[in-house]
Design a protein around this motif. Structure first.
Motif, short mmCIF file in Angstrom:
data_model
loop_
_atom_site.label_atom_id
_atom_site.label_comp_id
_atom_site.label_asym_id
_atom_site.label_seq_id
_atom_site.Cartn_x
_atom_site.Cartn_y
_atom_site.Cartn_z
N ASP A 1 1.13 7.69 -11.23
CA ASP A 1 1.48 6.27 -11.34
C ASP A 1 2.31 5.81 -10.15
OD1 ASP A 1 0.19 6.34 -13.75
OD2 ASP A 1 1.87 5.59 -14.94
N ALA A 2 3.33 6.57 -9.79
CA ALA A 2 4.22 6.19 -8.70
C ALA A 2 3.48 6.18 -7.37
CB ALA A 2 5.41 7.14 -8.62
N MET A 3 2.58 7.14 -7.17
CA MET A 3 1.85 7.20 -5.90
C MET A 3 0.88 6.03 -5.76
SD MET A 3 3.31 9.80 -4.56
CE MET A 3 4.76 9.41 -5.56
N LEU A 4 0.20 5.67 -6.86
CA LEU A 4 -0.70 4.52 -6.80
C LEU A 4 0.07 3.23 -6.59
CD1 LEU A 4 -3.29 5.35 -9.61
CD2 LEU A 4 -3.60 5.52 -7.13
N LEU A 5 1.22 3.10 -7.24
CA LEU A 5 2.06 1.91 -7.04
C LEU A 5 2.44 1.79 -5.57
CD1 LEU A 5 3.80 -0.47 -7.96
CD2 LEU A 5 5.60 1.20 -8.57
N ALA A 6 2.88 2.88 -4.97
CA ALA A 6 3.29 2.86 -3.57
C ALA A 6 2.14 2.46 -2.65
CB ALA A 6 3.83 4.22 -3.16
N ALA B 1 -3.82 6.69 2.64
CA ALA B 1 -4.47 5.39 2.65
C ALA B 1 -3.65 4.42 1.81
CB ALA B 1 -5.90 5.49 2.10
N ALA B 2 -3.80 3.13 2.12
CA ALA B 2 -3.21 2.07 1.32
C ALA B 2 -4.30 1.38 0.52
CB ALA B 2 -2.50 1.05 2.20
N TYR B 3 -3.94 0.86 -0.64
CA TYR B 3 -4.88 0.06 -1.42
C TYR B 3 -4.60 -1.41 -1.09
CZ TYR B 3 -7.76 -1.47 -5.32
OH TYR B 3 -8.75 -2.05 -6.07
N ARG B 4 -5.31 -1.91 -0.09
CA ARG B 4 -5.04 -3.23 0.47
C ARG B 4 -5.61 -4.33 -0.40
NH1 ARG B 4 -3.29 -2.96 5.76
NH2 ARG B 4 -3.32 -0.87 6.65
N ARG B 5 -4.93 -5.46 -0.38
CA ARG B 5 -5.45 -6.63 -1.07
C ARG B 5 -6.74 -7.11 -0.42
NH1 ARG B 5 -2.61 -10.07 -4.28
NH2 ARG B 5 -3.48 -11.88 -3.20
N GLN C 1 5.04 -10.19 -1.53
CA GLN C 1 4.12 -9.58 -2.49
C GLN C 1 4.84 -8.86 -3.62
OE1 GLN C 1 0.60 -7.51 -0.97
NE2 GLN C 1 1.03 -5.78 -2.33
N LEU C 2 4.38 -9.10 -4.83
CA LEU C 2 4.76 -8.32 -6.01
C LEU C 2 3.66 -7.32 -6.28
CD1 LEU C 2 6.23 -7.76 -8.76
CD2 LEU C 2 4.84 -9.62 -9.71
N SER C 3 4.03 -6.06 -6.52
CA SER C 3 3.07 -5.01 -6.86
C SER C 3 3.59 -4.25 -8.07
CB SER C 3 2.90 -4.03 -5.70
OG SER C 3 2.52 -4.69 -4.51
N LEU C 4 2.70 -4.00 -9.03
CA LEU C 4 3.13 -3.23 -10.20
C LEU C 4 1.97 -2.44 -10.78
CD1 LEU C 4 2.21 -4.72 -13.16
CD2 LEU C 4 3.71 -6.47 -12.23
N LEU D 1 0.09 0.23 -2.93
CA LEU D 1 -0.14 -1.21 -2.90
C LEU D 1 0.61 -1.90 -1.77
CD1 LEU D 1 0.07 -1.93 -6.74
CD2 LEU D 1 -2.00 -1.73 -5.35
N VAL D 2 1.58 -1.24 -1.18
CA VAL D 2 2.31 -1.82 -0.05
C VAL D 2 1.53 -1.49 1.22
CG1 VAL D 2 4.47 -1.89 1.25
CG2 VAL D 2 4.52 -1.61 -1.24
N ALA D 3 0.81 -2.47 1.71
CA ALA D 3 -0.01 -2.31 2.92
C ALA D 3 0.50 -3.30 3.95
CB ALA D 3 -1.48 -2.54 2.60
N ASP D 4 1.47 -2.90 4.72
CA ASP D 4 2.15 -3.82 5.62
C ASP D 4 2.50 -3.08 6.90
OD1 ASP D 4 3.77 -5.73 6.85
OD2 ASP D 4 4.66 -6.37 4.95
N ASP D 5 1.96 -3.52 8.02
CA ASP D 5 2.22 -2.85 9.29
C ASP D 5 3.44 -3.40 10.01
OD1 ASP D 5 -0.15 -1.39 8.88
OD2 ASP D 5 -1.34 -3.02 9.71
N SER D 6 4.03 -4.48 9.50
CA SER D 6 5.18 -5.09 10.15
C SER D 6 6.48 -4.49 9.61
CB SER D 6 5.17 -6.60 9.93
OG SER D 6 5.32 -6.89 8.55
#
Length: 263
Positions: A29-34, A250-254, A170-173, A36-41
């Motif tokens: 769960d924690a790894m999938l939640l993490a 990998a990131a799970y990007r929007r 972004q909110l991710s949960l 969701l943050v796909a941000d290169d800045s």
């Protein structure tokens, strides 16, 4: 001292000090939640209800410019997260990780004094308690506190997220699918552009979790994305993409690529 373990994640990219034989131990769960943050800045990330810090650590390990603050209410779990930051194995991440003891349901001045500052974070991630109060009881107090939810939990947590995230942030949960109506209602006018992904153990099996992202101030419509399948048929191994997410490769990007510098 409470019995503990030191566990490796992301194939050794970071380690966590966790209670042994009690409390909620970090996992998929924690790894999938993490993921969701796909941000290169350069970005600020708040992990609400962080526990020992697994999701926040996973973000810091993969997103090189992220500064992550772990907010946790239970003092014992705050101590585990603090000791995790101090591990020699995490020296490469320590300068970008902070832990704060805080009740994420605080409001106004009290919330800001706890470090939950208005319009401050680019991302807020959360893995809220997901069991109804009448669900299966456990004699483990730490685990019970981590897993027990109240009727208005999502309203309180998402209200805080809406206050502390910047406009366009972004909110991710991650949550159980049964909570979808409560989450949509709590997002209300605070967050829009919801993207929801159901997570199924195997083809043909009911979903057991869902990933949700939303953007503060967006008026975009809700999207149900293609489901994630954890395992292929009778196999216990993760599907290739899920394995990439689980190990921080990998990131799970929007689907909405306009946020930040998602490439």
């Amino acid at each position: 001292m409470t019995s503990q373990t030191v566990d490796a994640f992301h194939r050794g990219r970071f380690h966590l000090v966790q209670p042994k034989g009690r409390g909620h131990r970090a996992g998929m769960d924690a790894m999938l939640l993490a993921s969701l943050v796909a941000d290169d800045s350069r970005c600020r990330v708040a992990d609400l209800g962080a526990g020992a810090g697994a999701a926040g650590f996973a973000v810091a390990a993969r997103v090189e410019k992220a500064e992550v603050t772990l907010f946790e209410y239970v003092p014992e779990m705050v101590d585990f997260a603090t000791r995790s930051i101090a591990l020699p194995e995490n020296a490469h991440l320590a300068s970008r990780l902070t832990v704060r003891q805080a009740d994420v349901t605080l409001r106004a001045k009290a919330r800001a004094e706890a470090g939950l500052i208005d319009d401050h974070f680019d991302h807020v991630i959360m893995n809220p308690p997901y069991n109804d109060a009448g669900d299966r009881k456990t004699p483990d107090e730490l685990k019970a506190r981590a897993h027990a939810m109240t009727d208005d939990l999502f309203e309180h947590w998402i209200r805080t997220a809406g206050a502390i995230v910047v406009p366009g942030g972004q909110l991710s949960l991650i949550a159980r699918p049964q909570s979808v109506a409560d989450i949509i209602a709590a997002c209300g006018r605070r967050f829009g552009g919801l993207e929801i992904t159901l997570i199924h153990p195997r083809p043909g099996e009911d979903a057991v979790r869902m990933l949700v992202t939303a953007i503060k101030g967006s008026r975009a419509r809700l999207t149900f994305r293609a489901p994630l399948i954890m395992h292929e048929q009778e196999s216990h191994a993760f599907s290739p993409f899920v394995d990439e997410l689980n190990n921080g490769r990998a990131a799970y990007r929007r689907n909405d690529k306009s946020l930040h510098s998602q490439a």
